[in-house]
Design a protein around this motif. Structure first.
Motif, short mmCIF file in Angstrom:
data_model
loop_
_atom_site.label_atom_id
_atom_site.label_comp_id
_atom_site.label_asym_id
_atom_site.label_seq_id
_atom_site.Cartn_x
_atom_site.Cartn_y
_atom_site.Cartn_z
N PHE A 199 0.84 -1.29 -0.05
CA PHE A 199 -0.28 0.20 -0.05
C PHE A 199 0.93 1.08 -0.30
CE2 PHE A 199 -3.43 -2.77 2.59
CZ PHE A 199 -3.88 -2.84 1.18
N PRO A 200 -0.11 2.21 -0.65
CA PRO A 200 1.17 3.30 -0.74
C PRO A 200 1.07 4.58 0.61
CG PRO A 200 -0.79 3.90 -1.00
CD PRO A 200 -0.74 2.69 -1.23
N ARG A 201 3.07 4.36 0.51
CA ARG A 201 3.24 5.25 2.14
C ARG A 201 2.72 7.16 1.60
NH1 ARG A 201 3.68 -0.12 2.66
NH2 ARG A 201 5.35 -0.25 3.96
N GLY A 202 2.21 7.66 2.39
CA GLY A 202 1.47 8.77 1.61
C GLY A 202 2.87 9.51 2.27
N LEU A 203 2.59 11.17 1.22
CA LEU A 203 3.76 11.98 1.66
C LEU A 203 5.26 11.84 1.92
CD1 LEU A 203 1.54 14.91 3.34
CD2 LEU A 203 1.69 14.64 0.62
N SER A 204 5.82 10.57 0.96
CA SER A 204 7.25 10.09 0.84
C SER A 204 7.83 9.93 0.09
CB SER A 204 6.60 8.49 2.00
OG SER A 204 6.34 8.60 3.07
N GLU A 250 1.51 -2.11 7.93
CA GLU A 250 2.68 -1.76 8.18
C GLU A 250 3.03 -0.18 7.28
OE1 GLU A 250 5.05 -3.99 8.84
OE2 GLU A 250 6.87 -3.09 8.67
N ALA A 251 2.23 -0.09 6.61
CA ALA A 251 2.03 1.57 5.65
C ALA A 251 1.77 2.00 6.58
CB ALA A 251 1.16 1.12 5.14
N VAL A 252 1.16 2.46 7.72
CA VAL A 252 0.93 3.38 8.40
C VAL A 252 1.90 3.64 10.26
CG1 VAL A 252 -0.32 4.10 10.57
CG2 VAL A 252 -1.40 2.87 8.97
N ALA A 253 2.84 2.26 10.42
CA ALA A 253 3.66 1.97 11.15
C ALA A 253 4.98 3.06 10.43
CB ALA A 253 3.70 0.83 11.26
N ASP A 254 4.75 1.98 8.79
CA ASP A 254 6.03 2.26 8.01
C ASP A 254 6.55 4.31 8.23
OD1 ASP A 254 8.58 2.49 6.46
OD2 ASP A 254 7.83 2.34 4.86
N VAL A 255 5.70 5.23 7.70
CA VAL A 255 5.88 6.21 7.59
C VAL A 255 5.63 7.30 9.11
CG1 VAL A 255 4.04 8.29 6.94
CG2 VAL A 255 4.44 6.34 5.45
N LEU A 256 5.10 6.54 9.75
CA LEU A 256 4.76 7.62 10.70
C LEU A 256 6.39 7.30 11.52
CD1 LEU A 256 2.01 6.17 13.33
CD2 LEU A 256 1.92 8.36 12.10
N THR A 257 7.48 6.04 11.73
CA THR A 257 8.30 6.43 12.66
C THR A 257 9.39 6.56 11.28
OG1 THR A 257 8.56 3.85 11.55
CG2 THR A 257 7.95 4.05 14.19
N ALA A 258 9.11 6.66 10.15
CA ALA A 258 10.63 6.36 9.72
C ALA A 258 10.65 8.22 9.58
CB ALA A 258 9.94 6.50 7.70
N LYS A 259 9.53 8.95 9.65
CA LYS A 259 9.16 10.48 9.65
C LYS A 259 9.84 11.28 11.13
CE LYS A 259 6.17 11.61 5.62
NZ LYS A 259 5.76 13.13 5.15
N ALA A 260 8.96 10.23 12.15
CA ALA A 260 9.60 11.00 13.58
C ALA A 260 11.42 10.40 12.74
CB ALA A 260 8.96 9.61 14.54
#
Ligand code: KG4
Ligand code: ZN
Length: 346
Positions: A199-204, A250-260
């Motif tokens: 699934f897409p990773r928003g604003l990444s 996975e998509a949500v956790a990926d984006v949240l943690t990558a940006k943080a």
């Protein structure tokens, strides 16, 4: 210090003495929103009105203090749902006037960071600043740079559409799982394959990162899940709920943690604090721990009872403000649904 929190669907009343937690009582109107699949502001406001008095009484009993023994009254004045905030602010002012005690109007998001002050796990080092804070709930998804809990908090980014918890709730609904969807998806995902669907990773993407390095977007992800489920149903195929839940999580956790973690690196702040109800998510916790360790970032997660909306965190920030020498808020201060994070106390 008594703190009242009514910015969303939890009526929270907490009592603290400095950084010592004396009471943390929550009444939630979640069940009343279940059949709508999300928080209905008007229902939340009415529920606060009914729950406030008994919740205040319960908190006083838990702390073993009387109203007369309080030094001050604090309340969340924003950001949050306008009508819901107004109920808490009105109640706090009424208490402050009736008891002749000072009134403190506190920022909800800074409160989430302040919750960490109240953890009682002895032996744990106290909160160190500056820290990056990732706050993820049904109502907000914000990345903060916190240099001082009393007067120096910067918003690095936030969601430009749905909050992360809201995305969990909406996707759960698509998959036929009940509200609130976060815990349901978390449970279903445990049995699924997170690599089943990419699934897409928003604003990444690089072009989005240029403008929205620390912002989040979950509506595209939600739509992608909806399309995927729709295509399967149209083809008469069974919907693999566990695999879709795992891939979405996975998509949500990926984006949240990558940006943080990117914020920690960019700003050279080797500390990350998590807050909000979505912190209960098993994958968000695991990935945050993994990536923090790899980046040399110290990760702090307050106990869940302090991560979700509560009044104690609001009282804790007001107590910090007093200890830093700040005076009370004006009784003319009202609820502000878009109170900026730079305003720790209104
Ligand atoms: O902080 P919170 O209790 O307050 C409000 O936003 O009102 O957060 C509730 C949100 C809901 O959207 C819920 O679905 C989500 O947190 N949530 C979770 C999990 N547990 C609660 N999301 C993902 N995984 C979970 N385990
Ligand atoms: Zn919150």
């Amino acid at each position: 210090m008594l703190g009242i929190e009514t910015s969303c669907d939890e009526t929270g009343v907490g009592i603290v003495r400095g950084t010592e937690l004396l009471a943390n009582v929550i009444a939630s109107s979640m069940d009343e929103h279940a059949r709508y699949g999300g928080v209905v502001p008007e229902i939340a406001a009415r529920a606060h009105l009914e729950a406030l008095e008994p919740t205040i009484r319960a908190a006083l009993a838990e702390a073993g203090v009387t109203l007369a023994e309080l030094d001050a009254v604090a309340v969340t004045s924003g950001p949050g749902l306008g009508g819901a905030l107004m109920v808490g602010v009105g109640a706090a002012k009424a208490l402050a006037i009736a008891l002749d005690k000072p009134f403190y109007a506190v920022n909800h998001l800074v409160g989430h960071v302040g919750a960490d002050l109240l953890r009682d796990d002895a032996g744990d080092a106290p909160l160190e600043l500056p820290t990056i804070a990732l706050l993820v709930s049904g109502g907000h998804t914000s990345l903060l740079h916190v240099r001082s809990l009393t007067n120096d908090v910067e918003l690095l980014g936030e969601t430009i559409d749905d909050a992360a918890g809201e995305a969990f709730d909406k996707v759960a609904r698509l998959l036929g799982l009940p509200y609130p969807g976060g815990p349901q998806i978390d449970r279903a995902a445990a049995e699924g394959d997170p690599r089943a669907v990419r699934f897409p990773r928003g604003l990444s993407l690089p072009k989005d990162l240029a403008r929205h390095r620390y912002d989040f977007s979950f509506s595209g992800l939600k739509t992608a899940v909806a399309r995927h489920v729709e295509a399967l149903r149209d083809a008469g195929e069974e919907v693999p709920v566990a695999d879709i839940a795992a891939s979405f999580r996975e998509a949500v956790a990926d984006v949240l943690t990558a940006k943080a973690i990117a914020a920690c690196r960019d700003l050279r702040v080797p500390r990350l604090l998590l807050g909000g109800g979505v912190v209960a998510n098993a994958r968000v916790r695991a990935l945050a721990a993994e990536r923090a360790e790899a980046a040399g970032v110290a990760l702090r997660i307050p106990p869940l009872s302090l991560c979700t909306d509560n009044g104690a965190m609001i009282a804790a920030i007001a107590a910090q403000r007093i200890m830093a020498g700040h005076g009370p808020s004006d009784l003319g201060v009202g609820a502000d649904s878009t109170l900026p994070v730079t305003v720790v106390q209104a």
